[in-house]
Design a protein around this motif. Structure first.
Motif, PDB file in Angstrom:
ATOM      1  N   LEU A 174      -3.744  12.694  14.605  1.00 17.54           N
ATOM      2  CA  LEU A 174      -3.628  11.575  13.838  1.00 17.54           C
ATOM      3  C   LEU A 174      -2.894  10.336  14.224  1.00 17.54           C
ATOM      4  N   LEU A 175      -1.878  10.268  14.748  1.00 19.23           N
ATOM      5  CA  LEU A 175      -0.489   9.753  15.474  1.00 19.23           C
ATOM      6  C   LEU A 175      -1.721   9.099  16.390  1.00 19.23           C
ATOM      7  N   VAL A 176      -1.955   9.961  17.647  1.00 18.58           N
ATOM      8  CA  VAL A 176      -2.084   9.550  18.489  1.00 18.58           C
ATOM      9  C   VAL A 176      -3.389   8.513  18.489  1.00 18.58           C
ATOM     10  N   GLN A 177      -4.150   8.063  16.678  1.00 21.03           N
ATOM     11  CA  GLN A 177      -5.064   6.920  16.698  1.00 21.03           C
ATOM     12  C   GLN A 177      -4.151   5.746  17.272  1.00 21.03           C
ATOM     13  N   LEU A 178      -2.923   6.022  17.131  1.00 17.21           N
ATOM     14  CA  LEU A 178      -2.533   4.912  16.498  1.00 17.21           C
ATOM     15  C   LEU A 178      -1.661   3.318  17.578  1.00 17.21           C
ATOM     16  N   SER A 179      -2.437   4.320  18.528  1.00 15.88           N
ATOM     17  CA  SER A 179      -1.504   4.515  20.414  1.00 15.88           C
ATOM     18  C   SER A 179      -1.897   2.732  20.786  1.00 15.88           C
ATOM     19  N   PRO A 180      -3.446   2.013  20.730  1.00 17.89           N
ATOM     20  CA  PRO A 180      -3.030   1.065  20.881  1.00 17.89           C
ATOM     21  C   PRO A 180      -2.470  -0.368  20.633  1.00 17.89           C
ATOM     22  N   ALA A 181      -3.001   0.213  18.729  1.00 18.90           N
ATOM     23  CA  ALA A 181      -1.368  -0.953  18.164  1.00 18.90           C
ATOM     24  C   ALA A 181      -0.274  -0.572  18.541  1.00 18.90           C
ATOM     25  N   PHE A 182       0.115   0.130  19.229  1.00 19.27           N
ATOM     26  CA  PHE A 182       1.517  -0.034  19.674  1.00 19.27           C
ATOM     27  C   PHE A 182       1.644  -0.265  21.350  1.00 19.27           C
ATOM     28  N   PHE A 183       1.151   0.581  22.073  1.00 15.21           N
ATOM     29  CA  PHE A 183       1.193   1.065  23.294  1.00 15.21           C
ATOM     30  C   PHE A 183       0.893  -0.743  23.674  1.00 15.21           C
ATOM     31  N   LEU A 184      -0.802  -0.737  23.219  1.00 16.69           N
ATOM     32  CA  LEU A 184      -1.361  -1.732  24.262  1.00 16.69           C
ATOM     33  C   LEU A 184      -1.077  -3.129  23.463  1.00 16.69           C
TER      34      LEU A 184
END
Lengths: 493, 68
Positions: free
Chosen positions: A416-426
């Motif tokens: 679940l949490l990795v799906q938030l990575s575009p919003a944060f990292f990118l």
């Protein structure tokens, strides 16, 4: 979990009780140290933490009861291949390089309290902020439930009393202690208790590694014993291509997922200065070599000396080792008492951080939207009330589900949490990233990850389900942003 | 403000280290042990130490926000 241990006597229980009372005392100090009745003071400790407190709270939060029990158990089952745990815990710090500098600078200038505050500030798109908060709350609530169950099982195995339901009272008592010091002093109390718990945990790892070498001999002794077992050689052999795939998958999955733990992001916000955070991360880069690596060597020692545990039973190998050390006389007995305190420290320090983080997200991300005019004081009060409500629900669940194996959903938290990575990292680095494509990508990523995990397998072809959802998520977020008409203002860090 | 670690060189080094630390290339039947620990584990752990050292080295320089 500890059903093999010899029961503790009154002296040992007095030591444990003293340790637990000291947590309440620290909570009281945290309450006395408060400067104002505000969200920032309660959830981010006002002016923030210096180097030692930040380092130990990051350490105690990141290394949980899971590191002690599940990592030794996993090594017991698969052998030296679990060296991958050292790599994926190091990867968390590597991924912070992309996240921490800009996110912390932005949090300081805009006064963020929760991870979703960043999303709202960056994308100004309510469905995205709310969905992200729900994803983080679900992931953390499961994690917290697992920690509560682990607490109950840890104490249950140590009690000689068969008249009362030890598991039930242990879950209630420890959850009560935790929620009291948490609602008294907020992050200040949680982080200060983390200092105590972090020291106890580090001490526990050092004592354990020395004891294991003294009582059971070094790696050569273990290797020879493992080789003498039927099929033991496989546990020492290099991983094949299939296990290597899993190894790569774990590095990305845990590296990205744990970097996005809400309680970890809030600790980035709570650093007193960028320099303090940078120096803490410098030290954190080496800590997997002290925690995860020790768990691997203990798992190997257990495999050599106590073969025969199958499946989930392997998760209690640490207890088997504890019992053997206990039997060595009074020194061994008291060392196990200290080690048991370290186990409680590992579990409670992770659980209290998750509880506080959920409370902040409920109050700031969800309640504040429903009641936009609410004062800081009433938001803080709602946050505290939500902690009590949540802990009551989870204690009831921990008691009702006690005879089940830990929820499968727990394994899904990183999916679940990795799906938030575009919003944060990118989102931090690319001003062209747009809110609606990010939201659509998140929905698609979650659907694929959960669909695969529950419909097919948690790790199809050795790769975590979340890592199948992530590329699709990313393509939608990036592709949609490139194709979308330039309508919304973007504000990268 | 550009992120302090956004460079191909930094992530190129991490990519090489990633390929080195995961022992996918190690012969499956190798039984060499150093000090009782399989050689491939020693190499994987040495690689992990290099990753930690490199990360700490990157973190030695102040971030742009420290200079504001």
């Amino acid at each position: 979990m500890n059903e093999g241990l010899l029961p503790f006597g009154p002296g040992a229980w007095a030591f444990i009780a003293l340790y637990l009372c000291s947590l309440l005392l620290v909570g009281w100090w945290g309450y006395r140290a408060r400067r104002e009745d505000s969200m920032k003071d309660f959830y981010l400790a006002g002016g923030g933490f210096g180097f030692i407190v930040l380092l130990l709270t990051l350490y105690a939060t990141q290394y949980s009861g899971n590191t002690l029990f599940a990592f030794t158990g996993k090594t017991y089952r698969i052998g030296y291949a679990w060296t991958m745990s050292v790599h994926f815990m190091t990867a968390v710090i590597v991924f912070y390089l992309l996240l921490a500098p800009k996110l912390q600078a932005r949090a300081r200038s805009r006064g963020f309290i929760t991870p979703a505050d960043y999303l709202h500030d960056r994308f100004a798109y309510t469905p995205l902020s709310v969905l992200a908060s729900v994803v983080m709350i679900v992931a953390l609530a499961n994690y917290l439930l697992a920690q509560l169950m682990a607490m109950g099982r840890a104490v249950e195995g140590l009690s000689a009393n068969t008249e009362v339901d030890v598991y039930l009272w242990a879950v209630i008592a420890l959850a009560l202690i935790m929620v009291i010091y948490e609602t008294l002093g907020g992050l200040r109390a949680v982080a200060w208790t983390d200092v105590l718990q972090g020291v106890v945990l580090m001490l526990g790892f050092v004592i354990l590694s020395v004891l294991v070498f003294v009582y059971f001999g070094g790696p050569e002794t273990s290797a020879l014993k493992i080789l003498a077992q039927e099929g033991g050689g496989e546990k020492l052999q290099p991983p094949g291509w299939a296990m290597s795939r899993e190894w790569f998958s774990y590095i990305f999955m845990v590296g990205i997922g744990a970097a996005l733990y809400p309680q970890a992001i809030q600790r980035l916000y709570a650093a007193r200065s960028p320099a303090v955070l940078r120096r803490s991360l410098q030290v954190m880069a080496f800590l997997p070599l002290t925690a995860s690596l020790i768990a691997v060597f203990i798992g190997i020692t257990a495999l050599a000396h106590f073969p025969g545990l199958e499946g989930a039973d392997a998760d209690r190998v640490l207890t088997v080792i504890f019992r053997d050390i206990q039997a060595q006389g009074s020194v061994g007995y008291w060392l196990v008492v200290v080690l048991f305190a370290a186990v409680l420290a590992a579990i409670m320090s992770t659980a209290d951080s998750a509880l506080l983080s959920i409370s902040s997200m409920f109050s700031s991300d969800l309640y504040r939207r429903a009641a936009p005019g609410a004062s800081e004081k009433s938001l803080t009060r709602v946050g505290k009330a939500s902690s009590w409500a949540l802990i009551i629900v989870l204690v009831v669940l921990a008691i009702a589900l006690r005879h089940t194996t830990l929820l499968k959903l727990l394994d899904r938290k990183f999916d679940l949490l990795v799906q938030l990575s575009p919003a944060f990292f990118l989102g931090l680095h690319w001003s062209g990233l747009r809110p609606r494509p990010v939201f659509a990508g998140l929905v698609a990523g979650l659907a694929i990850a959960l669909g695969l995990a529950f419909g097919v397998s948690g790790k199809p072809w050795g790769i975590h389900a979340g890592l199948y959802g992530l590329p699709v998520n990313l393509v939608i977020a990036v592709g949609g942003s490139l194709l979308a008409p330039k309508e919304q203002p973007a504000a990268p860090g | 403000m550009k992120g302090p670690y956004l460079s191909l060189k930094v992530w190129g080094v991490y990519a090489v280290l990633l390929l080195a630390v995961v022992p996918w290339y190690w012969p499956a039947d190798d039984e060499t042990r150093w000090g009782g620990v399989p050689a491939w584990v020693v190499v994987a752990l040495a690689g992990s130490v290099v990753v930690s050292l490199y990360t700490a080295w990157l973190l030695r320089r102040p971030w742009p926000s420290e200079e504001e």
